[in-house]
Design an enzyme around this catalytic site. Structure first.
Site, PDB file in Angstrom:
ATOM      1  N   LYS A   1       0.814  -1.200  -0.023  1.00  0.00           N
ATOM      2  CA  LYS A   1      -0.225   0.053  -0.207  1.00  0.00           C
ATOM      3  C   LYS A   1       0.961   1.041  -0.071  1.00  0.00           C
ATOM      4  O   LYS A   1       0.791   2.177  -0.747  1.00  0.00           O
ATOM      5  CB  LYS A   1      -1.024  -0.116   1.323  1.00  0.00           C
ATOM      6  CG  LYS A   1      -1.873   1.088   1.227  1.00  0.00           C
ATOM      7  CD  LYS A   1      -2.808   0.918   2.429  1.00  0.00           C
ATOM      8  CE  LYS A   1      -3.918  -0.383   2.346  1.00  0.00           C
ATOM      9  NZ  LYS A   1      -4.426  -0.657   3.508  1.00  0.00           N
TER      10      LYS A   1
ATOM     11  N   ARG B 107      -3.242   3.128   8.645  1.00  0.00           N
ATOM     12  CA  ARG B 107      -3.699   1.857   7.829  1.00  0.00           C
ATOM     13  C   ARG B 107      -2.329   0.818   7.676  1.00  0.00           C
ATOM     14  O   ARG B 107      -1.400   1.188   7.456  1.00  0.00           O
ATOM     15  CB  ARG B 107      -4.149   2.164   6.372  1.00  0.00           C
ATOM     16  CG  ARG B 107      -5.221   2.877   6.231  1.00  0.00           C
ATOM     17  CD  ARG B 107      -5.361   3.616   4.900  1.00  0.00           C
ATOM     18  NE  ARG B 107      -6.451   4.263   4.714  1.00  0.00           N
ATOM     19  CZ  ARG B 107      -7.748   3.510   4.478  1.00  0.00           C
ATOM     20  NH1 ARG B 107      -7.776   2.404   3.722  1.00  0.00           N
ATOM     21  NH2 ARG B 107      -8.821   4.278   4.176  1.00  0.00           N
TER      22      ARG B 107
ATOM     23  N   GLY C 114      -7.860  -7.193   4.597  1.00  0.00           N
ATOM     24  CA  GLY C 114      -8.493  -7.225   5.977  1.00  0.00           C
ATOM     25  C   GLY C 114      -7.960  -7.969   6.970  1.00  0.00           C
ATOM     26  O   GLY C 114      -8.793  -8.080   8.300  1.00  0.00           O
TER      27      GLY C 114
ATOM     28  N   MET D 195      -5.259  -7.190   8.842  1.00  0.00           N
ATOM     29  CA  MET D 195      -4.701  -6.428   9.744  1.00  0.00           C
ATOM     30  C   MET D 195      -5.601  -5.206  10.028  1.00  0.00           C
ATOM     31  O   MET D 195      -6.815  -5.131   9.315  1.00  0.00           O
ATOM     32  CB  MET D 195      -3.218  -6.314   9.446  1.00  0.00           C
ATOM     33  CG  MET D 195      -2.251  -7.400   9.576  1.00  0.00           C
ATOM     34  SD  MET D 195      -0.709  -7.078   9.224  1.00  0.00           S
ATOM     35  CE  MET D 195      -0.762  -6.677   7.416  1.00  0.00           C
TER      36      MET D 195
ATOM     37  N   ARG E 128      -3.244  -1.274  -6.171  1.00  0.00           N
ATOM     38  CA  ARG E 128      -2.406  -2.343  -6.448  1.00  0.00           C
ATOM     39  C   ARG E 128      -2.818  -3.107  -7.571  1.00  0.00           C
ATOM     40  O   ARG E 128      -3.803  -3.137  -8.072  1.00  0.00           O
ATOM     41  CB  ARG E 128      -2.377  -3.196  -5.129  1.00  0.00           C
ATOM     42  CG  ARG E 128      -3.629  -3.654  -4.852  1.00  0.00           C
ATOM     43  CD  ARG E 128      -3.916  -4.427  -3.639  1.00  0.00           C
ATOM     44  NE  ARG E 128      -5.310  -4.700  -3.338  1.00  0.00           N
ATOM     45  CZ  ARG E 128      -5.723  -4.949  -2.271  1.00  0.00           C
ATOM     46  NH1 ARG E 128      -5.336  -5.026  -1.254  1.00  0.00           N
ATOM     47  NH2 ARG E 128      -7.234  -5.447  -2.245  1.00  0.00           N
TER      48      ARG E 128
ATOM     49  N   HIS F 171     -15.600  -8.463   1.248  1.00  0.00           N
ATOM     50  CA  HIS F 171     -14.458  -9.102   1.816  1.00  0.00           C
ATOM     51  C   HIS F 171     -14.519 -10.435   1.287  1.00  0.00           C
ATOM     52  O   HIS F 171     -13.594 -11.187   1.068  1.00  0.00           O
ATOM     53  CB  HIS F 171     -14.894  -9.148   3.507  1.00  0.00           C
ATOM     54  CG  HIS F 171     -13.605 -10.164   4.034  1.00  0.00           C
ATOM     55  ND1 HIS F 171     -14.047 -11.435   4.286  1.00  0.00           N
ATOM     56  CD2 HIS F 171     -12.515  -9.751   4.666  1.00  0.00           C
ATOM     57  CE1 HIS F 171     -13.193 -11.945   5.092  1.00  0.00           C
ATOM     58  NE2 HIS F 171     -12.035 -10.932   5.140  1.00  0.00           N
TER      59      HIS F 171
ATOM     60  N   GLU G   4      16.829 -42.694  -4.907  1.00  0.00           N
ATOM     61  CA  GLU G   4      16.017 -42.182  -3.665  1.00  0.00           C
ATOM     62  C   GLU G   4      16.307 -42.880  -2.378  1.00  0.00           C
ATOM     63  O   GLU G   4      15.787 -42.518  -1.509  1.00  0.00           O
ATOM     64  CB  GLU G   4      14.503 -42.903  -4.221  1.00  0.00           C
ATOM     65  CG  GLU G   4      14.638 -44.284  -4.283  1.00  0.00           C
ATOM     66  CD  GLU G   4      13.382 -45.077  -4.750  1.00  0.00           C
ATOM     67  OE1 GLU G   4      12.178 -44.522  -4.739  1.00  0.00           O
ATOM     68  OE2 GLU G   4      13.447 -46.164  -5.347  1.00  0.00           O
TER      69      GLU G   4
ATOM     70  N   SER H 184      16.490 -41.277 -12.203  1.00  0.00           N
ATOM     71  CA  SER H 184      15.641 -40.733 -12.068  1.00  0.00           C
ATOM     72  C   SER H 184      15.431 -40.582 -10.407  1.00  0.00           C
ATOM     73  O   SER H 184      15.470 -41.278  -9.826  1.00  0.00           O
ATOM     74  CB  SER H 184      14.390 -41.472 -12.531  1.00  0.00           C
ATOM     75  OG  SER H 184      13.062 -40.899 -12.177  1.00  0.00           O
TER      76      SER H 184
ATOM     77  N   THR I 209      11.811 -38.566  -5.498  1.00  0.00           N
ATOM     78  CA  THR I 209      12.034 -37.664  -4.317  1.00  0.00           C
ATOM     79  C   THR I 209      11.038 -37.971  -3.127  1.00  0.00           C
ATOM     80  O   THR I 209      11.132 -37.330  -2.045  1.00  0.00           O
ATOM     81  CB  THR I 209      11.724 -36.074  -4.910  1.00  0.00           C
ATOM     82  OG1 THR I 209      10.406 -36.132  -5.611  1.00  0.00           O
ATOM     83  CG2 THR I 209      12.896 -35.565  -5.443  1.00  0.00           C
TER      84      THR I 209
ATOM     85  N   CYS J 282      10.901 -38.589 -10.709  1.00  0.00           N
ATOM     86  CA  CYS J 282       9.343 -39.084 -10.772  1.00  0.00           C
ATOM     87  C   CYS J 282       8.681 -39.051  -9.415  1.00  0.00           C
ATOM     88  O   CYS J 282       7.679 -39.468  -9.357  1.00  0.00           O
ATOM     89  CB  CYS J 282       9.689 -40.505 -11.453  1.00  0.00           C
ATOM     90  SG  CYS J 282      10.621 -41.506 -10.453  1.00  0.00           S
TER      91      CYS J 282
ATOM     92  N   TYR K 200      14.297 -33.660 -17.478  1.00  0.00           N
ATOM     93  CA  TYR K 200      12.603 -33.761 -17.340  1.00  0.00           C
ATOM     94  C   TYR K 200      12.176 -34.210 -16.016  1.00  0.00           C
ATOM     95  O   TYR K 200      13.095 -34.469 -15.178  1.00  0.00           O
ATOM     96  CB  TYR K 200      12.225 -34.767 -18.491  1.00  0.00           C
ATOM     97  CG  TYR K 200      12.484 -36.251 -17.955  1.00  0.00           C
ATOM     98  CD1 TYR K 200      11.812 -36.887 -17.230  1.00  0.00           C
ATOM     99  CD2 TYR K 200      13.672 -36.803 -18.220  1.00  0.00           C
ATOM    100  CE1 TYR K 200      11.908 -38.124 -16.641  1.00  0.00           C
ATOM    101  CE2 TYR K 200      14.055 -38.045 -17.974  1.00  0.00           C
ATOM    102  CZ  TYR K 200      13.184 -38.658 -16.973  1.00  0.00           C
ATOM    103  OH  TYR K 200      13.479 -39.974 -16.345  1.00  0.00           O
TER     104      TYR K 200
HETATM  105  C1  PEP Z   1       9.474 -41.811  -5.121  1.00  0.00           C
HETATM  106  O1  PEP Z   1      10.153 -42.480  -4.242  1.00  0.00           O
HETATM  107  O2  PEP Z   1       9.912 -40.778  -5.340  1.00  0.00           O
HETATM  108  C2  PEP Z   1       9.021 -42.779  -6.179  1.00  0.00           C
HETATM  109  C3  PEP Z   1       8.758 -42.074  -7.270  1.00  0.00           C
HETATM  110  O3  PEP Z   1       8.685 -43.898  -5.864  1.00  0.00           O
HETATM  111  P1  PEP Z   1       7.487 -44.343  -4.812  1.00  0.00           P
HETATM  112  O4  PEP Z   1       6.568 -43.245  -4.840  1.00  0.00           O
HETATM  113  O5  PEP Z   1       6.630 -45.337  -5.876  1.00  0.00           O
HETATM  114  O6  PEP Z   1       7.957 -44.898  -3.839  1.00  0.00           O
HETATM  115 MG    MG Z   2      10.251 -44.844  -4.094  1.00  0.00          MG
END
Ligand code: PEP
Ligand code: MG
Length: 894
Positions: A22, A91, A100, A102, A335, A451, A762, A781, A784, A849, A869
């Site tokens: 603001k 303000r 709204g 704060m 804004r 609001h 992994e 791959s 995660t 993946c 990818y």
């Molecule tokens: C992972 O562990 O990220 C994965 C893709 O395998 P999963 O989820 O099947 O364990």
């Molecule tokens: Mg896995």
């Protein structure tokens, strides 16, 4: 020396960190020469210091004093001056808009002395007393912590004794009485009198705004919107201009285009003889902005021209707050305005067509989260449901749920998994928790800038507002709709945020036009502006992105959809489901096999089934790579449940029933395979190394399927992925076996379909030894999901429901690391593995993946670390394409 206070002339729009949104924009408008009342901004830094030390920085008082004197000079009167008082508003205004959440206090400077001065100066005692009662209520509630309802009730009582529902019917005598009552409330509740010293009022109000940063609703909103908790708010002290000076005055809010649909053309609400929050609070029903054209033509013309100027200047949809004081227009705020997902796409391409922004910039103006919202289903034909009311289409979407009339109840029911629609006359910031859990919000008062509408749009929550035909009685927990239908808590209604329609009962939903476009059922041929906008933006994102986007899919159907949605292959084809259902028996035979012969027979029975699965997937993804992951989960998952089976056998034994031989054998196997920590046990590559022939069977099925596809004229690109590898030696053994099988199949069939062999990364040790593992892997791959699970050492199946909400409350993380990659920790493992993997094998293919492959923030990180990818669920493929494009563009800029 730190400067804590900036005059509006000293700031600009780039100083949002310091001046808040603001303050920065007020400064920008001031410097553009627009009519902004003079004022100054106390920085977020002052707030941060206050919050850290529990006291304002020592220099603040004097700095405020200096700026106040300058303001007084500019206005030719002193704060609270008895015969002609300067009044100011105080303000809040943080870096990110928190509508709204704060506090704001208007009319600071009024006192028992100066109220008469104001009455004389303005020639309107009613106005002076109206302003004073507003100050008392706002100050009482915000600064002194008095329950705001006490003031509301006193105001209602005053209206009632006058036989009116309209605050405009109260005259100066009524308001004077009300002031007296309000002062008594303050004294009663706080044990002190309302402070008469204007400077004390100002200082206390500033402190209250600082404190409101940590108010409950502000904290909740920040968590919801992922706004960091340590930014603090700036405070704007602005000379008051008055919209409540009579019918030639008023206050309004407006957008330079429709924030709901993205339609071009200005848009807003106006309220005559009103001040401040009256418009957004839905106190009285507002007029559409077009009405101003006949009420005050010159002000209307000037307003339109300023709105045009602002759009050109900000190159975006702006929202504004303005006040007209006796026919003179003042700008109180602007804004870049919040908008719905659909509006965001449409406005982005409109701005390109107007020559205001480039296509690159248009792509950065929308987000994957918005695209995901557009892919939600909509209402189809109403069917049995009866339309019972029509409100304003404030925030699109199709919401069905049980009616609830207060937010706490909404939270209670939603916690039990019941979808609810929050129904209110109007919402206020205290309703935030209810709005978060509700499927949708329905109000009977207030316009598209109320609001409810603003907050719902910001959250992507469906909202219908201003459905005036509905008479909502929150105390009695019921609403009466035309035709005498009474809605009780628990009744199911459907609200359509795109049309504003309200239905009794459940309206069935259909897929969104954006999904039909991605499916190829709807062309971007000019018939639907939203589809056209999405098309132009996604095509451009595809042109600029470096990251490939694949899908996680393990059926031909999913593969087909992923392909239509733009996936360039499959990054993860899990094979577990190929062992479930009727095939479970075969797996059971494999596990229970008591010799090579029995085992080979079980494997041989599985082979054709697996092969057929792969044929259909390779066919659906013809010409594109398909990464097949060899079986991952522990084998006991394919057997009966330990407890169930133990009870079954135990009961049979205890009651002298015959015990099935098979049950005893299986129970023995289940016991043998039982693990305390199955996620850290016999799974993935370990299983492949322990059960002879299991991985070989899968590799053979892949190879034979590829041969079948090739022989049928197809172009299969199989990739074989080994899960849970932690040491290069594991991969070497599997790879050698797999290559043996591939050679065998090539020799048997005379067809050689090359297949890459690679591994998931992994397990943390795999990331740490990626340089070695790359010797044996043609691709990595990143899994995660497991990398997060094992990196943090918490079970992904258990912790999200047990202690994550506490962790989020404590700010240990802002978002679940299973949802958005923990860049500092798990991300570091990814980065290291990318660098070391590439050092060993420069042409190694790198992808991800885990679930994070479709998470917008994580996609940006994967772009930055140089993956080739991302792979995500088919439905998120368009989101990942868009975010990959945005990452490429933003990376170039940054
Ligand atoms: C992972 O562990 O990220 C994965 C893709 O395998 P999963 O989820 O099947 O364990
Ligand atoms: Mg896995």
């Amino acid at each position: 020396m730190t400067t804590y206070v900036y005059d509006f002339h000293q700031g600009n729009r780039d100083l949002k960190d310091l001046l808040g949104g603001k303050g920065a924009n007020l400064a920008e408008m001031t410097n553009m020469g627009l009519p902004v009342p003079p004022g100054f901004t106390i920085t977020t830094e002052a707030c941060r210091e206050y919050l850290a030390h529990g006291a304002e920085p020592a220099a603040l008082r004097d700095e405020v004093g200096e700026h106040l004197r300058a303001l007084e000079r500019a206005m030719g009167k002193r704060l609270g001056q008895a015969d002609d008082p300067l009044l100011v508003s105080v303000r809040s205004g943080a870096k990110f808009s928190m509508p709204g959440m704060m506090d704001t206090v208007l009319n600071i400077g009024l006192s028992d002395d100066s109220v008469s001065g104001l009455a004389r100066q303005s020639g309107s005692p009613r106005f002076a007393w109206d302003s004073y009662r507003r100050l008392l209520a706002m100050f009482g509630k915000t600064v002194l912590g008095v329950d705001g309802e006490l003031f509301d009730e006193a105001l209602d009582a005053a209206k009632k004794s006058r036989g009116t529902g309209n605050d405009l019917d109260l005259d100066d005598a009524d308001l004077r009485k009300l002031v007296k009552t309000f002062k008594e409330i303050v004294r009663d509740r706080t044990g002190r009198d309302f402070p008469q010293d204007p400077r004390e009022q100002l200082d206390l109000a500033v402190r209250a705004v600082f404190d409101s940063w940590n108010g409950e609703r502000a904290r909740l909103y920040r968590r919801q919107e992922r706004i960091p908790a340590d930014l603090g708010t700036a405070v704007n002290v602005v000379a008051m201009v008055f919209g409540n000076l009579g019918m030639d005055s008023g206050t309004g809010v407006a957008f330079t285009r429709d924030p709901g649909s993205g339609e071009q053309g200005i848009y807003g609400d106006y309220l005559q003889n009103a001040q401040g929050e009256d418009v957004v609070a839905g106190i009285r029903n507002t007029l559409p902005l077009t009405a101003l054209e006949s009420i005050d033509p010159p002000a209307h013309t000037q307003l339109l021209s300023i709105m045009g100027t602002l759009e050109e200047h900000y190159r975006d949809l702006c929202d504004i707050e303005f006040t007209i004081e006796r026919n003179k227009l003042w700008m109180l705020q602007t804004r870049v305005g919040k908008r719905t997902a659909g509006a965001a796409f449409r406005i982005a391409v409109q701005l390109v067509d107007q020559g205001l922004i480039s296509m690159d910039e248009a792509v950065t103006r929308v987000s994957g989260a918005q695209l995901a919202q557009l892919m939600f289903p909509r209402f189809g034909p109403a069917g049995q449901a009866e339309k019972i009311a029509q409100g304003m289409n404030a925030s699109p979407g199709a919401a069905v749920g049980q009616v609830v009339f207060d937010s706490d109840r909404a939270v209670e029911l939603a916690a039990g998994g019941i979808p609810v629609i929050l129904v209110r006359r109007e919402t206020n910031p205290d309703d935030l928790n209810g709005m978060i859990v509700a499927q949708g919000v329905l109000t009977s008062r207030g316009g598209k800038t109320s609001h409810a509408a603003v907050v719902a749009r910001g959250m992507g929550r469906t909202c219908v507002c201003g459905a005036e035909e509905i008479d909502v009685d929150t105390r009695a927990r019921r609403a009466i709709v035309p035709g005498g239908i009474v809605l009780q808590e628990g009744d199911v209604i459907s609200i359509d945020g795109s049309s504003g329609a309200v239905y009794l009962g459940e309206v069935p939903v259909v897929s969104s036009p954006v999904v039909r476009y991605f499916e190829g059922d709807l062309a971007a041929d000019g018939s639907d502006p939203l589809v056209d906008a999405v098309h132009r933006i996604i095509v451009h994102a595809d042109q600029v992105r470096r990251l490939g986007v694949r899908a996680n899919a393990d059926t031909a159907e999913d593969a087909g959809r992923a392909r239509r949605f733009g996936a360039a292959g499959i990054g993860l084809c899990r094979t577990e489901h190929m062992f479930l259902g009727e095939r479970r028996q075969l797996v059971e035979r494999l596990i229970l096999a008591d010799g090579d012969e029995a085992r080979d027979a079980a494997l041989a029975a599985l082979l054709p089934l697996q092969r057929d699965d792969f044929v259909s997937i390779f066919t659906a993804m013809d010409g594109l790579p398909v990464t097949v992951r060899l079986i991952d989960p522990p084998l006991h998952e394919f057997l009966a449940d330990l407890t169930e089976l133990s009870v079954k056998v135990g009961v049979a034994m205890a009651t002298g029933q015959p015990v099935a031989e098979e049950d005893v054998v299986v129970l023995e196997a289940v016991r043998r395979l039982h693990e305390q920590n199955p996620m850290l046990g016999l799974r993935g590559v370990r299983l492949g190394l322990l059960i002879p022939g299991l991985f070989a069977l899968q590799v053979r099925a892949i190879a034979e399927a590829a041969v079948i596809c090739r022989q049928a004229g197809g172009d299969p690109h199989p990739e074989i992925m080994v899960p849970l590898v932690g040491a290069v030696q594991e991969l070497e053994v599997v790879r050698e076996q797999a290559e043996g099988v591939l050679r065998e199949v090539a020799a048997e069939t005379g067809v050689d379909v090359p297949a890459l062999i690679g591994t998931m990364i992994e397990v943390p040790r795999a990331a740490l030894t990626a340089g070695q593992i790359a010797e044996a892997a043609q691709f990595f791959s990143f899994g995660t999901n497991d990398l997060t699970q094992m990196g943090w050492g918490f079970s992904r199946d258990d912790v999200e429901s047990s202690f994550f909400s506490r962790y989020l409350d404590l700010g240990i993380f802002g978002v679940s690391p299973f949802e958005s990659l923990d860049i500092d920790g798990v991300g570091r493992l990814v980065r290291l593995a990318v660098e070391e993997g590439r050092a060993t094998r420069p042409d190694i293919k790198l992808g991800v993946c885990g679930e994070h492959g479709g998470d917008p923030d994580s996609v940006h990180f994967f772009h930055q670390v140089g993956l080739d990818y991302v792979s995500c669920s088919p439905f998120r493929v368009p989101v990942a394409r868009l975010e990959a494009g945005r990452a490429a563009i933003l990376g170039r800029v940054g």
